[in-house]
Design a protein around this motif. Sequence first.
Motif, short mmCIF file in Angstrom:
data_model
loop_
_atom_site.label_atom_id
_atom_site.label_comp_id
_atom_site.label_asym_id
_atom_site.label_seq_id
_atom_site.Cartn_x
_atom_site.Cartn_y
_atom_site.Cartn_z
N GLU A 26 28.88 41.65 12.56
CA GLU A 26 28.16 42.58 13.44
C GLU A 26 28.80 42.64 14.83
O GLU A 26 28.13 42.78 15.85
N ASN A 27 30.12 42.54 14.84
CA ASN A 27 30.88 42.59 16.09
C ASN A 27 31.27 44.03 16.39
O ASN A 27 32.16 44.59 15.75
N SER A 28 30.61 44.64 17.35
CA SER A 28 30.85 46.05 17.68
C SER A 28 32.24 46.27 18.28
O SER A 28 32.72 47.41 18.31
N PHE A 144 33.40 58.66 14.94
CA PHE A 144 32.70 58.11 16.11
C PHE A 144 31.29 58.67 16.21
O PHE A 144 30.32 57.93 16.47
N ASN A 145 31.13 59.97 16.00
CA ASN A 145 29.80 60.59 16.06
C ASN A 145 28.90 60.08 14.94
O ASN A 145 27.68 59.95 15.12
N ALA A 146 29.50 59.79 13.76
CA ALA A 146 28.71 59.29 12.64
C ALA A 146 28.15 57.90 12.91
O ALA A 146 27.21 57.46 12.24
N LEU A 147 28.72 57.21 13.88
CA LEU A 147 28.30 55.84 14.19
C LEU A 147 26.86 55.79 14.71
O LEU A 147 26.13 54.84 14.46
N PHE A 148 26.45 56.85 15.42
CA PHE A 148 25.16 56.82 16.11
C PHE A 148 24.08 57.47 15.25
O PHE A 148 24.19 58.63 14.85
N THR A 149 23.03 56.73 14.97
CA THR A 149 21.90 57.22 14.20
C THR A 149 20.60 56.88 14.94
O THR A 149 20.61 56.13 15.94
N ASN A 150 19.50 57.39 14.44
CA ASN A 150 18.20 57.08 15.05
C ASN A 150 17.83 55.61 14.92
O ASN A 150 17.05 55.08 15.70
N GLU A 151 18.41 54.96 13.91
CA GLU A 151 18.12 53.54 13.69
C GLU A 151 19.11 52.63 14.41
O GLU A 151 19.05 51.40 14.29
N GLY A 152 20.06 53.21 15.14
CA GLY A 152 21.07 52.42 15.83
C GLY A 152 22.46 52.71 15.30
O GLY A 152 22.71 53.77 14.70
N GLN A 157 27.80 54.76 7.76
CA GLN A 157 28.04 56.19 7.93
C GLN A 157 29.46 56.47 8.40
O GLN A 157 30.06 57.48 8.02
N VAL A 158 30.01 55.59 9.21
CA VAL A 158 31.41 55.73 9.64
C VAL A 158 32.32 55.64 8.43
O VAL A 158 33.23 56.46 8.25
N VAL A 159 32.07 54.67 7.57
CA VAL A 159 32.90 54.47 6.37
C VAL A 159 32.78 55.68 5.45
O VAL A 159 33.80 56.19 4.94
N GLU A 160 31.58 56.17 5.22
CA GLU A 160 31.38 57.34 4.36
C GLU A 160 32.10 58.56 4.91
O GLU A 160 32.75 59.31 4.16
#
Length: 276
Positions: A26-28, A144-152, A157-160
């Motif tokens: 979980e290292n951003s 990069f945009n796929a990284l941000f979701t309502n849950e954090g 999503q980045v991988v997909e």
Amino acid sequence: MRAWLKIFLIGLALWAASVLVTIWTENSNLIPTVVLLGSFLVPVTFVVWAYTRERSSEVTVELLFKAFVIGGVLGVLGASILESYLQPSLIMYAGVGLIEEGVKLAALMLLTRGLRRHDVWDGVVLGATVGFGFAAFESAGYAFNALFTNEGLSVVQVVETEILRGVLAPVGHGLWTAIVGGVLFSAGGRLAGRVILAYLGVSLLHALWDSMSGLAIAITLLLTGQPWQFQLIRIGKVPGVTDGQVHLYTVLNWGGLIVISALALLWLRSISRRAR
């Protein structure tokens, strides 16, 4: 082992390791590594494949690097500025196609203006390089945009996003600009009539590609739409859909993308054959 395959396998292993370690720890701080490796792997692999297939004294590693980085960055910057004036509509897809293919063509002409000889295959390789550079930087933005979701933050999503764009990358920007590059070099690097026609042709393919999801929805409703669905659409509501409509939409959407890709590949094959 061929150079392009070695690059792909090593890059894929590094990307997979980066994804696993990022999820595990979980290292951003590792997220930029995942984004860059995943976005650049397929474009760089195809550039190396095209370069090593038939080497030319005119196409140097330095020129390839310039075409990939400078051409790609100029392309996304120019497209971002011009596309900011577009309003959401059906015409928007045509505008995006014309703008993005136009800025890539301009970048290719700028970077190759000093070449003494214009071999058609060189134009294909350099055009593909500019296109894949554009695709790499654009994919990095989408990831990069796929990284941000309502849950954090969502690494999944980045991988997909990167997998999907990586699979589609060979039949997208790189292919379209390779076609224009081959035609441009067949005209001696000048903006001749056939170059403009090729530019308009790939812009149309680009527009159809981007709008295929919307076209598939429209065709699905046209063929299978129910009266109650059209009534909801008329009052501005999104209607529910049946399982059959979902399946038909999927077939039409992916079928359309396959047809567009096949047409572009046949076009590029014709250019390459004439070059030889």
